[in-house]
Scaffold this active site. Structure first.
Site, PDB file in Angstrom:
ATOM      1  N   ASP A 133       0.876  -1.165   0.000  1.00 21.51           N
ATOM      2  CA  ASP A 133       0.000   0.000   0.000  1.00 21.51           C
ATOM      3  C   ASP A 133       0.914   1.216   0.000  1.00 21.51           C
ATOM      4  OD1 ASP A 133      -1.670   2.127   0.589  1.00 21.51           O
ATOM      5  OD2 ASP A 133      -2.817   1.065   2.131  1.00 21.51           O
ATOM      6  N   HIS A 134       0.989   1.905  -1.148  1.00 20.99           N
ATOM      7  CA  HIS A 134       1.966   2.989  -1.306  1.00 20.99           C
ATOM      8  C   HIS A 134       1.672   4.174  -0.395  1.00 20.99           C
ATOM      9  CE1 HIS A 134       5.303   4.928  -3.050  1.00 20.99           C
ATOM     10  NE2 HIS A 134       5.154   4.527  -4.305  1.00 20.99           N
ATOM     11  N   ARG A 135       0.492   4.222   0.219  1.00 19.28           N
ATOM     12  CA  ARG A 135       0.193   5.305   1.147  1.00 19.28           C
ATOM     13  C   ARG A 135       1.058   5.224   2.392  1.00 19.28           C
ATOM     14  NH1 ARG A 135      -6.174   4.382   1.756  1.00 19.28           N
ATOM     15  NH2 ARG A 135      -5.318   2.286   2.089  1.00 19.28           N
TER      16      ARG A 135
END
Length: 447
Positions: free
Chosen positions: A419-421
């Site tokens: 999850d690149h967040r």
């Protein structure tokens, strides 16, 4: 006053279930904690316990009924000292709160020649079943119908009461204790729930069927598991910005250590007490990598980064009609043999649909291994609240270069979806490098 028994929410995400079996009949007396029914969810078959005392006055939803919504009226109890017949009639008024689902069709069920006329509405002797209350943050508070009614009459807030019933459910005696002690704060208006995100829709069924010749296909209705899988994966891909990192891991040292450990396994009743698989060692390696790179052991929320203290590793298990992800809790603290035996038990019960919700819900990461199917490499979809998932390919002989010479090695490709967040590329690469170190130097998993 009649006590309504409603379809319980057996997990925070449950919206409906199938009422598989009643374990009581009308006229039976029950007390809190008695198992009264079996409910099939999209993942498992679970027992339902009574949370109030009384006599079963009426069973509203018959066994075998599919798609019963959470909080739908399923039965009516007569309270202590109450006439059962009167309670049964009073329960009819609440039955209108949720439309009665159709019983599951069987081969013996003949289609009706014509729809039956609608019954005249019964007098409203009991209030409609109300939805489960929520606290100020919109989270569901699990409570019995009687407890909700008593709390409403007393003007107290259920979120301020600690439940003593099954799975922390607030029951009658908890409300009575709160009323006598004056500990519960006055009930306030619940906070407005945020509007759900709008998800894009695909082609309609009519649009799809127009592309094919009539008679060239059959329609197979989606079951609850498939609907849940579809919903969660669409939500994941539409709300989580995925990022992928891949690396090759040499397995020769790991395979040698595995063979050595299995050969040294003590026996009990003529059988070894453990038999390690490559996947068991992958689980341990990922858990230790998360311990070493704690910034990757996280979950994203709109308000905070949730940093987990332990590596709870979910493992994708294929079952008829879909898959489920049982979880090895605190895997970084467990021995390889403990992980191996736990996974065998979880996998067996997963295929039998006997897992409890706490055994497959949550977790901080996951492993999806398709190597045993000969798949070389693939990328998996992150399953929230996880921020990572590791896709494991098959080990195979490949040519590698060592000291400027070509040699044959057993190599496995793994791909980390993040999850690149909350897990950036560099952090994902750091986690994967730590995983690779444990796989290629497996003695580190024993100390």
């Amino acid at each position: 006053m009649p006590i309504n028994i409603t379809m319980p929410a057996l997990s925070p995400t449950m919206e409906e279930g199938n009422l598989a079996k009643w374990l009581v009949k009308e006229g039976d007396k029950v007390k809190s904690g008695d198992v009264i029914a079996e409910i099939e969810t999209d993942k498992a078959t679970m027992e339902v316990e009574a949370v109030d005392e009384g006599t079963v006055a009426k069973i509203v939803v018959p066994a075998g009924t599919e798609g019963v919504k959470v909080n739908a009226l399923i039965a009516v109890l007569a309270a202590e000292g109450e006439d059962v017949a009167t309670a049964a009639k009073g329960g009819n008024g609440a039955a209108g709160a949720v439309p009665a689902p159709k019983p599951k069709e069987t081969a013996e069920t003949a289609p009706a020649a014509a729809p039956a006329p609608a019954a005249a509405p019964a007098p409203q002797a009991a209030a409609p079943a109300s939805p489960a209350p929520a606290d100020g943050e919109g989270k569901r508070i699990f409570s019995s119908p009687l407890a909700r009614r008593l709390a409403k009459e007393a003007g107290i807030d259920l979120s301020a009461i600690a439940g003593s019933g099954p799975h922390g459910r607030v029951v009658k005696k908890d409300v009575e204790t709160a009323v006598s002690g004056g500990a519960a704060k006055p009930a306030g208006a619940p906070a407005a729930a945020p509007a759900p995100a709008t998800l894009a829709k695909g082609m309609s069924e009519d649009a799809v069927l127009k592309l094919f010749e009539p008679g060239s296909y059959e329609l197979v209705p989606h079951d609850g598991m498939r609907k849940t899988i579809a919903k969660r994966l669409v939500e994941s891909k539409q709300t989580i910005p995925h990022f992928y990192v891949s690396v090759d891991c040499e397995l020769d040292a790991l395979m040698a250590l595995r063979a050595q450990l299995n050969a040294a396994a003590p026996e009990k009743d003529g059988k070894p007490v453990y038999k390690l698989s490559v996947n068991d060692m992958v689980i341990k390696a990922l858990a230790l990598a998360l311990r070493d790179v704690p910034d990757a052991n996280v979950s994203w929320t709109d308000q905070n980064m949730v940093k987990h203290k332990h590596a709870d590793v979910g493992v994708a298990v294929s079952i008829p009609g879909g898959l489920i992800t049982p979880i090895v809790r605190q895997a970084e603290l467990k021995s390889l043999s403990a992980i191996s035996n736990e996974m065998k038990d979880l996998g067996k019960r997963a295929k039998e649909r006997k897992l409890k919700p706490e055994e497959y819900q949550g977790g901080t990461t996951a492993v999806s291994n398709m190597g045993m199917m000969g798949v070389k490499d693939f990328a998996a979809v992150v399953n929230p609240p996880h921020a990572t998932i590791l896709a494991v390919g098959a080990g195979e002989d490949r040519v590698v270069v060592r000291n400027k010479e070509m040699v044959i090695a057993n190599v496995m490709t793994v791909t980390l979806s993040t999850d690149h967040r909350c897990v950036d590329g560099a952090l994902g690469a750091e986690l994967l490098a730590a995983f690779k170190r444990y796989i290629e130097n497996p003695m580190g998993m024993l100390v």
